[in-house]
Design an enzyme around this catalytic site. Structure first.
Site, PDB file in Angstrom:
ATOM      1  CG  HIS A 114     -25.449  19.727  46.873  1.00 55.75           C
ATOM      2  ND1 HIS A 114     -25.381  19.702  45.499  1.00 55.75           N
ATOM      3  CD2 HIS A 114     -26.227  18.670  47.217  1.00 55.75           C
ATOM      4  CE1 HIS A 114     -26.081  18.676  45.037  1.00 55.75           C
ATOM      5  NE2 HIS A 114     -26.616  18.034  46.056  1.00 55.75           N
ATOM      6  CE  LYS A 141     -30.699  11.046  41.468  1.00 52.18           C
ATOM      7  NZ  LYS A 141     -30.247  12.001  42.528  1.00 52.18           N
ATOM      8  NE  ARG A 171     -33.730  18.551  47.516  1.00 56.17           N
ATOM      9  CZ  ARG A 171     -33.267  17.827  46.517  1.00 56.17           C
ATOM     10  NH1 ARG A 171     -32.877  18.410  45.414  1.00 56.17           N
ATOM     11  NH2 ARG A 171     -33.189  16.522  46.614  1.00 56.17           N
ATOM     12  CB  SER A 178     -27.846  17.774  40.422  1.00 55.61           C
ATOM     13  OG  SER A 178     -27.249  18.043  41.662  1.00 55.61           O
TER      14      SER A 178
HETATM   15  P1  ADP Z   1     -28.463  11.671  45.933  1.00 51.50           P
HETATM   16  O1  ADP Z   1     -28.412  11.091  44.564  1.00 51.50           O
HETATM   17  O2  ADP Z   1     -27.813  10.816  46.975  1.00 51.50           O
HETATM   18  O3  ADP Z   1     -29.789  12.180  46.371  1.00 51.50           O
HETATM   19  P2  ADP Z   1     -27.787  14.446  45.548  1.00 51.50           P
HETATM   20  O4  ADP Z   1     -26.492  15.046  45.127  1.00 51.50           O
HETATM   21  O5  ADP Z   1     -28.960  14.645  44.668  1.00 51.50           O
HETATM   22  O6  ADP Z   1     -27.476  12.937  45.808  1.00 51.50           O
HETATM   23  O7  ADP Z   1     -28.167  14.979  46.991  1.00 51.50           O
HETATM   24  C1  ADP Z   1     -27.302  14.817  48.092  1.00 51.50           C
HETATM   25  C2  ADP Z   1     -27.975  15.380  49.331  1.00 51.50           C
HETATM   26  O8  ADP Z   1     -28.121  16.790  49.203  1.00 51.50           O
HETATM   27  C3  ADP Z   1     -29.382  14.848  49.589  1.00 51.50           C
HETATM   28  O9  ADP Z   1     -29.564  14.753  50.987  1.00 51.50           O
HETATM   29  C4  ADP Z   1     -30.270  15.904  49.008  1.00 51.50           C
HETATM   30  O10 ADP Z   1     -31.527  15.935  49.653  1.00 51.50           O
HETATM   31  C5  ADP Z   1     -29.469  17.142  49.338  1.00 51.50           C
HETATM   32  N1  ADP Z   1     -29.782  18.242  48.429  1.00 51.50           N
HETATM   33  C6  ADP Z   1     -29.759  18.273  47.093  1.00 51.50           C
HETATM   34  N2  ADP Z   1     -30.127  19.483  46.606  1.00 51.50           N
HETATM   35  C7  ADP Z   1     -30.404  20.239  47.703  1.00 51.50           C
HETATM   36  C8  ADP Z   1     -30.882  21.562  47.892  1.00 51.50           C
HETATM   37  N3  ADP Z   1     -31.197  22.351  46.873  1.00 51.50           N
HETATM   38  N4  ADP Z   1     -31.052  21.988  49.150  1.00 51.50           N
HETATM   39  C9  ADP Z   1     -30.790  21.153  50.180  1.00 51.50           C
HETATM   40  N5  ADP Z   1     -30.362  19.913  50.084  1.00 51.50           N
HETATM   41  C10 ADP Z   1     -30.182  19.440  48.859  1.00 51.50           C
END
Ligand code: ADP
Length: 158
Positions: free
Chosen positions: A17, A41, A90, A128
């Site tokens: 992130h 989730k 990703r 996460s």
């Molecule tokens: P959500 O539940 O909305 O997917 P996340 O916190 O999992 O929330 O992800 C928020 C954003 O960050 C999404 O666009 C996700 O693709 C991106 N994201 C999560 N992990 C990574 C990572 N390792 N690299 C790049 N983007 C990421």
């Protein structure tokens, strides 16, 4: 002045992130990191805990705000006087879901544009959920999360 809203659950925020945020700041002026709850989730951390960890991990950066998403994302984005949503990409596996969401949002409001930033290769498999799993089994999460998150995860599972 271009502002974007970067929505997500950030449960917890990872180096992936942060990488997306840092890259985005090279091309836009301000990011509002918007913390919401994904109905599919069950979060490990409360919204306040998640926001505090993001604030702490981005304090080296300027032009960042961290807020809680109130109501529908599209209404929230509009209330921030912008029409740009930022998401991270990703692997190909993200594409289908993100594509659907971006087009759906545009269907509801044609002014909304979603922009994607590709993460650093080493964070492609990072999410996460994996981090929480490693922490739960007392593995080392240092390579994947900011220091404050590592500390909070150790506390949570001790
Ligand atoms: P959500 O539940 O909305 O997917 P996340 O916190 O999992 O929330 O992800 C928020 C954003 O960050 C999404 O666009 C996700 O693709 C991106 N994201 C999560 N992990 C990574 C990572 N390792 N690299 C790049 N983007 C990421």
């Amino acid at each position: 002045m271009k502002t974007v809203v970067y929505p997500g659950s950030f449960d917890p925020v990872t180096k992936g992130h942060i990488d997306v945020i840092e890259r985005a700041l090279k091309i836009i002026d301000k990011i509002i990191v918007a913390v919401g709850d994904n109905p599919e989730k069950k979060p490990l951390f409360s919204t306040d805990e998640r926001m505090d960890m993001i604030k702490e991990s981005t304090k080296h950066l300027k032009n960042i705000e961290v807020e809680k998403i109130e109501g529908l994302l599209l209404d929230y984005v509009k209330s921030k006087n912008t029409n740009i949503i930022l998401r991270g990409l990703r692997a190909v596996s993200d594409f289908e879901f993100e594509f659907q969401r971006a087009l759906m949002n545009r269907e509801i409001n044609n002014d909304i544009e979603t922009v994607f930033i590709m993460t650093k290769e080493s964070y492609v498999y990072l999410n996460s959920s994996i981090v929480k799993e490693i922490a739960m089994f007392k593995g080392n999460v240092k390579p994947f999360v900011p220091e404050i998150v590592e500390k909070k995860l150790i506390e949570k599972f001790s």
